[in-house]
Enzyme design. Structure first.
Site, PDB file in Angstrom:
ATOM      1  N   ASP A  20       0.083  -7.561   1.882  1.00 57.96           N
ATOM      2  CA  ASP A  20       0.472  -6.024   1.731  1.00 57.96           C
ATOM      3  C   ASP A  20       1.931  -6.247   1.666  1.00 57.96           C
ATOM      4  OD1 ASP A  20       0.541  -3.444   1.456  1.00 57.96           O
ATOM      5  OD2 ASP A  20      -0.118  -3.294   3.772  1.00 57.96           O
TER       6      ASP A  20
ATOM      7  N   GLY B 265       2.430   6.573   9.041  1.00 57.70           N
ATOM      8  CA  GLY B 265       3.599   6.729   8.784  1.00 57.70           C
ATOM      9  C   GLY B 265       4.586   5.789   8.983  1.00 57.70           C
TER      10      GLY B 265
ATOM     11  N   HIS C 162       0.888  -1.311  -0.053  1.00 59.51           N
ATOM     12  CA  HIS C 162      -0.190  -0.137  -0.129  1.00 59.51           C
ATOM     13  C   HIS C 162       0.791   1.173  -0.103  1.00 59.51           C
ATOM     14  CE1 HIS C 162       0.242   0.123   4.364  1.00 59.51           C
ATOM     15  NE2 HIS C 162       0.105   1.467   4.274  1.00 59.51           N
TER      16      HIS C 162
ATOM     17  N   SER D 166       3.966   2.818   8.281  1.00 60.86           N
ATOM     18  CA  SER D 166       3.727   1.722   7.275  1.00 60.86           C
ATOM     19  C   SER D 166       5.036   1.167   6.518  1.00 60.86           C
ATOM     20  CB  SER D 166       2.694   1.987   6.426  1.00 60.86           C
ATOM     21  OG  SER D 166       1.296   1.618   6.854  1.00 60.86           O
ATOM     22  N   GLY D 167       5.069   0.000   5.965  1.00 58.01           N
ATOM     23  CA  GLY D 167       6.192  -0.544   5.188  1.00 58.01           C
ATOM     24  C   GLY D 167       7.200  -0.837   6.091  1.00 58.01           C
TER      25      GLY D 167
HETATM   26  N1  ARG Z   1      -1.693   2.158   7.329  1.00 58.26           N
HETATM   27  C1  ARG Z   1      -0.906   2.885   8.004  1.00 58.26           C
HETATM   28  C2  ARG Z   1       0.289   3.732   7.157  1.00 58.26           C
HETATM   29  O1  ARG Z   1       0.106   3.753   6.059  1.00 58.26           O
HETATM   30  C3  ARG Z   1      -0.091   2.045   9.151  1.00 58.26           C
HETATM   31  C4  ARG Z   1      -0.975   2.073  10.046  1.00 58.26           C
HETATM   32  C5  ARG Z   1      -0.191   0.989  11.183  1.00 58.26           C
HETATM   33  N2  ARG Z   1      -1.318   1.217  12.469  1.00 58.26           N
HETATM   34  C6  ARG Z   1      -1.206   0.583  13.386  1.00 58.26           C
HETATM   35  N3  ARG Z   1      -2.055   0.868  14.524  1.00 58.26           N
HETATM   36  N4  ARG Z   1      -0.091  -0.393  13.887  1.00 58.26           N
HETATM   37  O2  ARG Z   1       0.988   4.195   7.791  1.00 58.26           O
END
Ligand code: ARG
Length: 262
Positions: free
Chosen positions: A121, A214, A76, A216-217
């Site tokens: 993902d 932030g 994503h 993510s990844g």
């Molecule tokens: N989808 C989020 C991103 O793009 C990551 C979220 C992770 N959230 C969590 N509660 N661990 O940064």
């Protein structure tokens, strides 16, 4: 419904993180910050961590270096991005200065990735130049097995420090320890997600501690082994709502194959 929430959450991230460099505290919706409940750390302690950024230096996702020219991240983080517009900063505790910034030669994400369910993902970036290991840049191993529930892991990143009204702007890498929760336990009545947790996912939970927008990844690591990729969650550090990660052991074959063929 769940897909929509995740989408909104992650779209909000995309928007919030576009152009955050040099952002002022004036706009409460301009969020930037850190992992929830974490502490300052250094890149030397997590030398596999990288920041994915735009040409102008806005951090939008994390990633992990797995060899001289490959970064593992979340699908994503890559959807809709042009190769020429993605840059990787390696070897710096600060996402906005130091280390080296390298362009990207190729990117790919899992063909089964679903923005609706968030399954598979995972994606990779091939760097335009090879990077050698130093004290601040190091490759991380890919997990071959999902660690059992209760294993302590560390998640790191430059993501948001809280879910609402985060106005602090630390540029310093954050880390937090969380406990692995296998996908079946994560989907059970012990937690609140229910059947929306799938077998390509692994959760990690610790009261008041979590990854956030932030991050993510980025890496969920046990020692020098990458066990998870920050993927999604309902809010951040919410009661009985663990952080959800892509399970590296399950996705290992795809990662290795993509690494070799790209
Ligand atoms: N989808 C989020 C991103 O793009 C990551 C979220 C992770 N959230 C969590 N509660 N661990 O940064």
């Amino acid at each position: 419904m769940q897909g929509l929430v995740v989408l909104l959450v992650c779209l909000a991230v995309g928007t919030a993180f576009a152009g955050t460099v040099g952002v002022s505290n004036a706009d409460p919706f301009e969020r930037e910050g850190r992992i929830v409940g974490g502490v300052d750390t250094t890149i030397r302690a997590h030398p596999y961590q990288v920041s994915l950024q735009t040409k102008s230096g806005s951090h939008f996702c994390g990633g992990s270096l797995i060899n001289e020219d490959t970064v593992v991240t979340a699908a994503h983080c890559l959807v809709g991005r042009k190769i020429s517009k993605v840059f990787v900063r390696l070897g710096s505790t600060l996402y906005n200065e130091g280390g080296v910034v390298v362009a990207v030669r190729e990117l790919a994400y899992n063909e089964d990735y679903s923005s609706k369910t968030m399954e598979y993902d995972v994606g990779i970036l091939k760097l335009a130049e090879k990077v050698q290991e130093t004290e601040d840049i190091r490759y991380i191993e890919l997990a071959t097995e999902t660690p059992p529930t209760g294993t302590t892991a560390v998640v790191t990143g430059w993501g948001s420090k809280c879910y609402f009204w985060c106005m602090t702007l630390p540029k310093t890498l954050q880390e937090v320890s969380v406990d692995i929760v296998d996908w079946k336990t994560c989907a059970s009545d012990e937690y609140k997600y229910g059947e929306i947790i799938y077998d390509s996912m692994v959760c990690a939970y610790e009261k008041n501690k979590d990854a956030c927008q932030g991050d993510s990844g980025g890496p969920l690591a046990v020692g020098n082994t990458l066990v998870g990729i920050v993927s999604w969650g309902y809010a951040c550090a919410s009661h009985l709502l663990p952080g959800v990660y892509s399970d590296v052991a399950v996705l290992r074959k795809w990662i290795l194959n993509a690494t070799e063929t790209l």
